[in-house]
Scaffold this motif. Structure first.
Motif, PDB file in Angstrom:
ATOM      1  N   ASN A  43       5.778  13.581  -3.266  1.00 24.29           N
ATOM      2  CA  ASN A  43       7.227  13.660  -3.094  1.00 24.29           C
ATOM      3  C   ASN A  43       7.856  15.108  -3.188  1.00 24.29           C
ATOM      4  O   ASN A  43       7.014  15.822  -3.401  1.00 24.29           O
ATOM      5  N   ARG A  44       8.999  15.207  -3.101  1.00 25.92           N
ATOM      6  CA  ARG A  44       9.694  16.380  -3.061  1.00 25.92           C
ATOM      7  C   ARG A  44       9.490  17.318  -4.584  1.00 25.92           C
ATOM      8  O   ARG A  44       9.556  18.413  -4.678  1.00 25.92           O
ATOM      9  N   HIS A  45       9.230  16.532  -5.615  1.00 29.36           N
ATOM     10  CA  HIS A  45       8.944  17.018  -6.642  1.00 29.36           C
ATOM     11  C   HIS A  45       7.471  17.403  -6.897  1.00 29.36           C
ATOM     12  O   HIS A  45       7.051  17.948  -8.033  1.00 29.36           O
ATOM     13  N   GLY A  46       6.891  17.109  -6.101  1.00 28.27           N
ATOM     14  CA  GLY A  46       5.143  17.669  -6.296  1.00 28.27           C
ATOM     15  C   GLY A  46       4.323  16.455  -6.849  1.00 28.27           C
ATOM     16  O   GLY A  46       3.131  16.759  -7.027  1.00 28.27           O
ATOM     17  N   GLN A  47       4.912  15.446  -7.100  1.00 26.75           N
ATOM     18  CA  GLN A  47       4.255  14.576  -7.663  1.00 26.75           C
ATOM     19  C   GLN A  47       3.342  13.601  -6.515  1.00 26.75           C
ATOM     20  O   GLN A  47       3.819  13.171  -5.340  1.00 26.75           O
ATOM     21  N   GLU A  48       2.361  13.270  -7.112  1.00 28.11           N
ATOM     22  CA  GLU A  48       1.256  12.468  -6.124  1.00 28.11           C
ATOM     23  C   GLU A  48       1.750  10.928  -6.164  1.00 28.11           C
ATOM     24  O   GLU A  48       2.063  10.387  -7.208  1.00 28.11           O
ATOM     25  N   MET A  49       2.312  10.168  -4.999  1.00 22.63           N
ATOM     26  CA  MET A  49       2.668   8.956  -5.058  1.00 22.63           C
ATOM     27  C   MET A  49       1.735   8.062  -4.217  1.00 22.63           C
ATOM     28  O   MET A  49       1.409   8.457  -3.030  1.00 22.63           O
ATOM     29  N   ASN A  50       1.621   6.692  -4.866  1.00 19.42           N
ATOM     30  CA  ASN A  50       0.884   5.774  -4.170  1.00 19.42           C
ATOM     31  C   ASN A  50       1.640   5.131  -3.205  1.00 19.42           C
ATOM     32  O   ASN A  50       3.140   4.862  -3.550  1.00 19.42           O
ATOM     33  N   ILE A  51       1.192   4.515  -1.907  1.00 18.59           N
ATOM     34  CA  ILE A  51       2.461   3.983  -1.105  1.00 18.59           C
ATOM     35  C   ILE A  51       1.554   2.876  -0.306  1.00 18.59           C
ATOM     36  O   ILE A  51       0.598   2.891  -0.054  1.00 18.59           O
ATOM     37  N   GLN A  52       2.233   1.651  -0.110  1.00 13.29           N
ATOM     38  CA  GLN A  52       1.917   0.737   0.562  1.00 13.29           C
ATOM     39  C   GLN A  52       2.684   0.398   1.875  1.00 13.29           C
ATOM     40  O   GLN A  52       3.800   0.782   1.832  1.00 13.29           O
ATOM     41  N   PHE A  53       2.020   0.192   2.958  1.00 10.51           N
ATOM     42  CA  PHE A  53       2.637  -0.183   4.403  1.00 10.51           C
ATOM     43  C   PHE A  53       2.289  -1.369   4.821  1.00 10.51           C
ATOM     44  O   PHE A  53       0.944  -1.957   4.571  1.00 10.51           O
ATOM     45  N   TRP A  54       3.163  -2.360   5.199  1.00 11.24           N
ATOM     46  CA  TRP A  54       2.856  -3.696   5.806  1.00 11.24           C
ATOM     47  C   TRP A  54       3.366  -3.619   7.200  1.00 11.24           C
ATOM     48  O   TRP A  54       4.459  -3.029   7.589  1.00 11.24           O
ATOM     49  N   PHE A  55       2.741  -4.101   8.334  1.00 10.94           N
ATOM     50  CA  PHE A  55       3.276  -4.120   9.846  1.00 10.94           C
ATOM     51  C   PHE A  55       2.625  -5.189  10.670  1.00 10.94           C
ATOM     52  O   PHE A  55       1.506  -5.982  10.060  1.00 10.94           O
ATOM     53  N   PRO A  56       3.144  -5.586  11.696  1.00  8.69           N
ATOM     54  CA  PRO A  56       2.764  -6.449  12.450  1.00  8.69           C
ATOM     55  C   PRO A  56       1.830  -5.794  13.359  1.00  8.69           C
ATOM     56  O   PRO A  56       1.670  -4.426  13.673  1.00  8.69           O
ATOM     57  N   THR A  57       0.464  -6.475  13.699  1.00  2.00           N
ATOM     58  CA  THR A  57      -0.522  -5.922  14.134  1.00  2.00           C
ATOM     59  C   THR A  57      -0.951  -7.071  15.160  1.00  2.00           C
ATOM     60  O   THR A  57      -1.209  -8.204  15.017  1.00  2.00           O
ATOM     61  N   GLU A  58      -1.848  -6.657  16.105  1.00  2.00           N
ATOM     62  CA  GLU A  58      -2.471  -7.610  17.038  1.00  2.00           C
ATOM     63  C   GLU A  58      -4.110  -7.765  16.735  1.00  2.00           C
ATOM     64  O   GLU A  58      -4.880  -8.359  17.486  1.00  2.00           O
ATOM     65  N   ASP A  59      -4.349  -6.680  15.782  1.00  2.00           N
ATOM     66  CA  ASP A  59      -5.835  -6.664  15.571  1.00  2.00           C
ATOM     67  C   ASP A  59      -6.108  -7.987  14.476  1.00  2.00           C
ATOM     68  O   ASP A  59      -5.298  -8.430  14.103  1.00  2.00           O
ATOM     69  N   SER A  60      -7.405  -8.372  14.679  1.00  2.00           N
ATOM     70  CA  SER A  60      -7.894  -9.483  14.026  1.00  2.00           C
ATOM     71  C   SER A  60      -8.973  -9.396  13.127  1.00  2.00           C
ATOM     72  O   SER A  60     -10.146  -9.787  13.378  1.00  2.00           O
ATOM     73  N   GLY A  61      -8.879  -8.516  11.853  1.00  2.00           N
ATOM     74  CA  GLY A  61      -9.573  -8.196  11.090  1.00  2.00           C
ATOM     75  C   GLY A  61     -10.113  -9.352  10.032  1.00  2.00           C
ATOM     76  O   GLY A  61      -9.323 -10.210  10.121  1.00  2.00           O
ATOM     77  N   SER A  62     -11.066  -9.479   9.526  1.00  2.00           N
ATOM     78  CA  SER A  62     -11.781 -10.387   8.853  1.00  2.00           C
ATOM     79  C   SER A  62     -11.608 -10.433   7.355  1.00  2.00           C
ATOM     80  O   SER A  62     -11.544 -11.254   6.473  1.00  2.00           O
ATOM     81  N   ASP A  63     -11.337  -9.267   6.875  1.00  2.00           N
ATOM     82  CA  ASP A  63     -11.013  -8.982   5.410  1.00  2.00           C
ATOM     83  C   ASP A  63      -9.441  -8.988   5.013  1.00  2.00           C
ATOM     84  O   ASP A  63      -8.655  -8.394   5.594  1.00  2.00           O
ATOM     85  N   VAL A  64      -9.091  -9.763   3.995  1.00  2.00           N
ATOM     86  CA  VAL A  64      -8.256  -9.692   3.385  1.00  2.00           C
ATOM     87  C   VAL A  64      -7.864  -8.585   2.444  1.00  2.00           C
ATOM     88  O   VAL A  64      -8.856  -8.331   1.541  1.00  2.00           O
TER      89      VAL A  64
END
Length: 355
Positions: A43-64
């Motif tokens: 972030n702007r303060h130089g801190q390391e941040m974890n982040i999560q993304f969720w998105f629509p996909t057409e891929d069909s992976g088998s792992d939850v």
């Protein structure tokens, strides 16, 4: 495939979202497979941040995907976002001592309807590093964290064809994250007004923290508004003492959520006063039998919470209502069709207010 340009005419902001559908059914999960990824950024303060993304996909992976190897939702692990068209974006801010995926039920539901959803961990304020940062810092940094997470999304090549800065984003937050979503929507913080309020109500949650910040950084008006926001959804929001004097500055549509059995951010002294202070287009949905953590997946992660027990609305029932009405509210702002029967939702478990 016919692409339709939708104008967000429900706000004063000139935002356009290009979608391949204009009809949405908030009563059901959307038609997209949901993928999710986690990442790390500074972030702007130089801190390391974890982040999560969720998105629509057409891929069909088998792992939850298992969030932090603690709990699995329904999203598949990884995949590539479908970026055939520009996607509406939602940023999520977790609660005090929560985590980025604490309300994954809603994040996954949004992504199934074509939204790109982003949630960072607020450093020093998660279940894993709680109290590593003082609240006096977090009150002012949390909104910046969300803005920095949005900037990181815009910088990532993987999502570059999905999002465009000029289209902006909606913000959702729970508890302390509800405060965060209100501050970002336009409620500036006036430390002098807060100090005056706190002479009458010295036990208000953030009084000491804001006084400490003012002592260290100076009294004044602190503005954390992001003008790119086109809608805000505070869920059981905290922090009235911080933003009450700036609520009238908000000019985007707001959907407030509250729980009638929530003793941490009660309807009468937290949610309702925040709602009443907003003068823009606004809605208030109360679940009378819901507690503070009903709006999260806390009962899946730690079932010992009181909110998970007898006398409270079962979380799975609450989540159906929250999903439907939140998607309907956002769809309305985007100019979609199909939300009309969900705002308000007819349910014995819901009390609805709209001004």
């Amino acid at each position: 495939m016919i692409l339709v340009m939708l104008l967000l005419a429900c706000t004063e902001k000139d935002v356009a979202v290009e979608e391949d559908i204009t009809l949405i059914d908030p009563t059901q999960p959307g038609g997209w497979t949901v993928g999710t990824r986690d990442d790390v950024f500074l972030n702007r303060h130089g801190q390391e941040m974890n982040i999560q993304f969720w998105f629509p996909t057409e891929d069909s992976g088998s792992d939850v995907h298992e969030y932090d190897d603690l709990i699995a939702g329904t999203a598949q692990d990884g995949g590539m976002p479908n970026c055939q068209v520009k996607r509406p974006v939602v940023l999520f801010s977790h609660g005090n001592g929560g985590m980025r995926y604490q309300s994954y039920f809603l994040m996954e539901f949004l992504a199934s309807h074509g939204f790109v959803v982003v949630a960072p961990d607020h450093v020093g304020n998660t279940a894993f590093d709680m109290d590593d940062s003082p609240h006096s810092e977090l009150v002012f940094r949390r909104p910046e964290d969300i803005v920095d997470a949005y900037e990181f999304l815009l910088s990532e090549e993987r999502y570059s064809d999905c999002v465009a800065e000029e289209q902006g984003y909606a913000v959702i937050g729970h508890s302390f994250g509800g405060y965060t979503s209100i501050a970002l929507a336009g409620a500036v913080l006036n430390t002098e007004e807060t100090a005056s309020f706190c002479t009458q109500y010295p036990d208000a949650w953030l009084c000491d923290d804001i006084a400490q910040f003012a002592q260290e950084n100076g009294e004044g008006i602190y503005d954390r508004t992001d003008s790119r926001i086109w809608a805000s959804v505070p869920m059981t929001p905290a922090g009235y003492e911080a933003v009450f004097s700036g609520l009238a500055n908000i000019d985007v549509p707001m959907l407030f959520w509250g729980g009638g059995k929530d003793e941490l951010t009660a309807m009468e002294w937290s949610v309702r006063p925040l709602y009443d202070g907003v003068t823009s287009s606004k809605m208030l949905a109360e679940l009378p039998q819901a507690g503070h953590y009903t709006f999260t997946n806390a009962c899946d992660i730690l079932p010992a919470y009181e909110d998970c027990g007898e006398g409270f609305l079962p979380p799975q029932d609450a989540h159906v209502i929250i999903n439907e009405m939140t998607v309907a509210f956002l769809a309305k702002q985007l100019g979609y069709k199909g939300w009309e029967n969900s705002l308000p939702l007819s349910s014995d478990d819901l009390v609805w207010v709209e001004d």
